[in-house]
Design a protein around this motif. Structure first.
Motif, PDB file in Angstrom:
ATOM      1  N   GLY A  73      19.642  52.097  51.665  1.00  0.00           N
ATOM      2  CA  GLY A  73      19.550  53.122  50.851  1.00  0.00           C
ATOM      3  C   GLY A  73      20.843  53.217  50.153  1.00  0.00           C
ATOM      4  O   GLY A  73      21.769  52.286  49.877  1.00  0.00           O
ATOM      5  N   GLN A  74      21.352  54.602  49.818  1.00  0.00           N
ATOM      6  CA  GLN A  74      22.402  54.751  48.777  1.00  0.00           C
ATOM      7  C   GLN A  74      23.588  54.920  49.611  1.00  0.00           C
ATOM      8  O   GLN A  74      23.720  56.128  50.303  1.00  0.00           O
ATOM      9  N   GLY A  75      24.579  54.182  49.968  1.00  0.00           N
ATOM     10  CA  GLY A  75      25.795  54.643  50.360  1.00  0.00           C
ATOM     11  C   GLY A  75      26.513  55.647  49.833  1.00  0.00           C
ATOM     12  O   GLY A  75      26.589  55.982  48.494  1.00  0.00           O
ATOM     13  N   LYS A  76      27.395  56.396  50.791  1.00  0.00           N
ATOM     14  CA  LYS A  76      27.901  57.736  50.215  1.00  0.00           C
ATOM     15  C   LYS A  76      29.381  57.507  50.433  1.00  0.00           C
ATOM     16  O   LYS A  76      29.868  57.168  51.746  1.00  0.00           O
ATOM     17  N   ASN A  77      30.219  58.056  49.657  1.00  0.00           N
ATOM     18  CA  ASN A  77      31.832  58.021  49.735  1.00  0.00           C
ATOM     19  C   ASN A  77      31.897  59.152  50.815  1.00  0.00           C
ATOM     20  O   ASN A  77      31.443  60.250  50.490  1.00  0.00           O
ATOM     21  N   PRO A  78      32.570  59.047  52.095  1.00  0.00           N
ATOM     22  CA  PRO A  78      32.519  59.943  52.827  1.00  0.00           C
ATOM     23  C   PRO A  78      33.545  61.262  52.605  1.00  0.00           C
ATOM     24  O   PRO A  78      33.568  62.216  53.174  1.00  0.00           O
ATOM     25  N   TYR A  79      34.518  61.016  51.499  1.00  0.00           N
ATOM     26  CA  TYR A  79      35.427  61.831  50.951  1.00  0.00           C
ATOM     27  C   TYR A  79      34.916  62.759  50.068  1.00  0.00           C
ATOM     28  O   TYR A  79      35.118  63.935  49.831  1.00  0.00           O
ATOM     29  N   MET A  80      33.791  62.217  49.218  1.00  0.00           N
ATOM     30  CA  MET A  80      33.397  63.068  48.372  1.00  0.00           C
ATOM     31  C   MET A  80      31.958  62.384  47.969  1.00  0.00           C
ATOM     32  O   MET A  80      31.939  61.342  47.243  1.00  0.00           O
ATOM     33  N   PRO A  81      31.034  62.772  48.478  1.00  0.00           N
ATOM     34  CA  PRO A  81      29.707  62.109  48.528  1.00  0.00           C
ATOM     35  C   PRO A  81      29.069  61.782  47.287  1.00  0.00           C
ATOM     36  O   PRO A  81      28.257  61.268  46.978  1.00  0.00           O
ATOM     37  N   SER A  82      29.620  62.889  46.085  1.00  0.00           N
ATOM     38  CA  SER A  82      28.942  62.604  45.072  1.00  0.00           C
ATOM     39  C   SER A  82      29.580  61.572  44.028  1.00  0.00           C
ATOM     40  O   SER A  82      29.131  61.262  43.213  1.00  0.00           O
ATOM     41  N   ALA A  83      30.791  61.011  44.525  1.00  0.00           N
ATOM     42  CA  ALA A  83      31.391  60.072  43.801  1.00  0.00           C
ATOM     43  C   ALA A  83      30.603  58.568  44.383  1.00  0.00           C
ATOM     44  O   ALA A  83      30.128  58.455  45.333  1.00  0.00           O
ATOM     45  N   THR A  84      31.118  57.786  43.612  1.00  0.00           N
ATOM     46  CA  THR A  84      30.705  56.458  43.612  1.00  0.00           C
ATOM     47  C   THR A  84      31.552  55.868  44.835  1.00  0.00           C
ATOM     48  O   THR A  84      32.677  55.925  44.837  1.00  0.00           O
ATOM     49  N   PRO A  85      30.775  54.897  45.890  1.00  0.00           N
ATOM     50  CA  PRO A  85      31.581  54.313  46.674  1.00  0.00           C
ATOM     51  C   PRO A  85      32.055  52.955  46.149  1.00  0.00           C
ATOM     52  O   PRO A  85      32.666  52.478  46.858  1.00  0.00           O
ATOM     53  N   CYS A  86      31.403  52.455  45.014  1.00  0.00           N
ATOM     54  CA  CYS A  86      31.971  51.442  44.414  1.00  0.00           C
ATOM     55  C   CYS A  86      31.643  50.030  44.839  1.00  0.00           C
ATOM     56  O   CYS A  86      31.789  49.804  46.176  1.00  0.00           O
ATOM     57  N   ALA A  87      30.863  49.021  44.147  1.00  0.00           N
ATOM     58  CA  ALA A  87      31.217  47.781  44.348  1.00  0.00           C
ATOM     59  C   ALA A  87      30.283  47.226  45.667  1.00  0.00           C
ATOM     60  O   ALA A  87      29.694  48.140  46.661  1.00  0.00           O
ATOM     61  N   SER A  88      30.177  46.094  45.701  1.00  0.00           N
ATOM     62  CA  SER A  88      29.196  45.683  46.836  1.00  0.00           C
ATOM     63  C   SER A  88      29.552  45.595  48.270  1.00  0.00           C
ATOM     64  O   SER A  88      28.677  45.792  49.237  1.00  0.00           O
ATOM     65  N   SER A  89      30.830  45.509  48.753  1.00  0.00           N
ATOM     66  CA  SER A  89      31.153  45.745  50.071  1.00  0.00           C
ATOM     67  C   SER A  89      31.335  47.287  50.451  1.00  0.00           C
ATOM     68  O   SER A  89      32.340  47.724  51.140  1.00  0.00           O
ATOM     69  N   SER A  90      30.470  48.124  49.818  1.00  0.00           N
ATOM     70  CA  SER A  90      30.597  49.544  50.071  1.00  0.00           C
ATOM     71  C   SER A  90      30.458  50.293  51.313  1.00  0.00           C
ATOM     72  O   SER A  90      31.322  50.875  51.892  1.00  0.00           O
ATOM     73  N   GLY A  91      29.377  49.599  52.286  1.00  0.00           N
ATOM     74  CA  GLY A  91      29.247  49.996  53.656  1.00  0.00           C
ATOM     75  C   GLY A  91      30.360  49.575  54.549  1.00  0.00           C
ATOM     76  O   GLY A  91      30.832  50.477  55.390  1.00  0.00           O
ATOM     77  N   SER A  92      31.173  48.519  54.238  1.00  0.00           N
ATOM     78  CA  SER A  92      32.194  48.282  55.016  1.00  0.00           C
ATOM     79  C   SER A  92      33.562  49.225  54.967  1.00  0.00           C
ATOM     80  O   SER A  92      33.995  49.596  55.764  1.00  0.00           O
ATOM     81  N   ALA A  93      33.600  49.506  53.703  1.00  0.00           N
ATOM     82  CA  ALA A  93      34.483  50.647  53.418  1.00  0.00           C
ATOM     83  C   ALA A  93      34.352  51.819  53.759  1.00  0.00           C
ATOM     84  O   ALA A  93      34.963  52.530  54.284  1.00  0.00           O
ATOM     85  N   ILE A  94      33.041  52.370  53.513  1.00  0.00           N
ATOM     86  CA  ILE A  94      32.592  53.687  54.162  1.00  0.00           C
ATOM     87  C   ILE A  94      32.722  53.814  55.681  1.00  0.00           C
ATOM     88  O   ILE A  94      33.369  54.747  56.027  1.00  0.00           O
ATOM     89  N   ALA A  95      32.236  52.819  56.409  1.00  0.00           N
ATOM     90  CA  ALA A  95      32.581  52.699  57.918  1.00  0.00           C
ATOM     91  C   ALA A  95      33.799  52.793  58.294  1.00  0.00           C
ATOM     92  O   ALA A  95      33.868  53.502  59.260  1.00  0.00           O
ATOM     93  N   ALA A  96      34.613  52.064  57.821  1.00  0.00           N
ATOM     94  CA  ALA A  96      36.070  52.121  57.984  1.00  0.00           C
ATOM     95  C   ALA A  96      36.717  53.551  57.868  1.00  0.00           C
ATOM     96  O   ALA A  96      37.432  54.046  58.576  1.00  0.00           O
TER      97      ALA A  96
END
Length: 324
Positions: free
Chosen positions: A168-191
């Motif tokens: 699905g669409q990964g969400k930036n945890p600080y601002m869900p409407s902002a892009t989480p950016c690039a392909s390792s997004s889930g790793s960064a979001i999870a951290a």
């Protein structure tokens, strides 16, 4: 057996509360080890804490594609048993610490490695990727796979960053409407969301650095060849590299220390890079006072220029004063 997040909810009803006192938010590898040593936490307890956290937070974030709670709990139990039987200080550096792997990195067992694509579902690897072999030797517990831009953002033009049909669409945890950016997004979001302390990403051109920046975490893009790409779905053998994404510099360095090195399955690249690994490793350069006496420059004109009196200027100045 791997499990979906909906199936995880039932599993967590059985989870104990022995580690309830452990402070999960902003936990680091060092704080986790201190809790292990003090008897305040077990590896099993930590895995259960993260599973509960993922079940409660990830439905809104889409940072995790797949979990292997059975395999992770079994590995955690082995880590706990080894801790009892081993002299203090003799355990490997990531002993009992859970990790999420980007979904293009192979881990033998129940987990798929699909690069976010439905076309690859069922492709459970028979062998660990080179970096996963090193993570396991360092004592890490493989918890599951993190979401990503499908095919590492190489599917086609116009695909949203952080989206895949599996995750699905990964969400930036600080601002869900902002892009989480690039392909390792889930790793960064999870951290960033404290779903796990350690995650692993891959980069061709910005796929570790960009999501790390946008999700306010720390990513290291190693020189190509410092880390093996064997068992990793990549875009370019001349550009792709595997690196850590964590919340702190020290955690990223601890993980980098564990995953660099020669791999005969990626022999040409890793052999050439061996000479760049410092004698004594990377941890020796960690210095808590490393910024003492340093001056930081702010590029006001080109990057941090805001309309006078605006909310943006006010908020920026507040943060700048905190840094000062």
């Amino acid at each position: 057996m791997a499990i979906s997040l909906s199936g995880l909810l039932l599993l967590l009803l059985l989870a104990g509360s022995a580690a309830a006192a452990f402070e999960l938010e902003e936990a680091t590898i060092d704080s986790i080890h201190r809790a292990f040593t003090a008897g305040e936490l077990t590896s099993r307890g930590l895995v259960e804490i993260y599973l509960r956290r993922i079940a409660s937070q990830d439905p809104a974030l889409h940072a995790v594609i797949e979990l292997d709670p059975g395999g992770a709990l079994a590995a955690a139990d082995r880590a706990d048993a080894a801790r009892v039987a081993t002299e203090p200080g003799a355990l490997p550096p990531l002993h009992g610490v859970p990790v999420l792997l980007k979904d293009n990195i192979a881990a033998a067992g129940a987990l798929n490695a699909t690069a976010g694509s439905l076309a690859m579902v069922g492709s459970r690897p028979a062998r660990d990727a080179g970096v996963v072999e090193r993570l396991r030797r360092a004592g890490a517990v493989v918890l599951g796979t993190a979401s990503l831009s499908e095919w590492c953002n190489f599917r086609g033009p116009g695909i949203p960053a952080g989206w895949s049909p599996r995750g699905g669409q990964g969400k930036n945890p600080y601002m869900p409407s902002a892009t989480p950016c690039a392909s390792s997004s889930g790793s960064a979001i999870a951290a960033a969301a404290n779903l796990v302390a350690v995650t692993i990403g891959t980069e061709t051109d910005g796929s570790i650095m960009c999501p790390s920046s946008f999700n306010s975490v720390v990513g290291i893009k190693p020189t190509v060849g410092l880390t093996s790409r064997a068992g990793v779905i990549i875009i370019s053998p001349r550009m792709d590299t595997v690196g850590p994404i964590t919340r702190t510099v020290s955690d990223a360095v601890h993980v980098l220390e564990a995953i660099v090195g020669y791999d005969p399955r990626d022999a040409e690249a890793t052999r050439m890079a061996l000479k760049y690994i410092p004698e004594g490793g990377y941890n020796q350069f960690l210095n808590i006072d490393g910024l003492r006496g340093k001056r930081l420059g702010i590029l006001r004109k080109d990057f941090f220029s805001f309309p006078s009196g605006s909310v943006q200027e006010k908020v920026f100045n507040q943060h700048f004063d905190v840094m000062r």
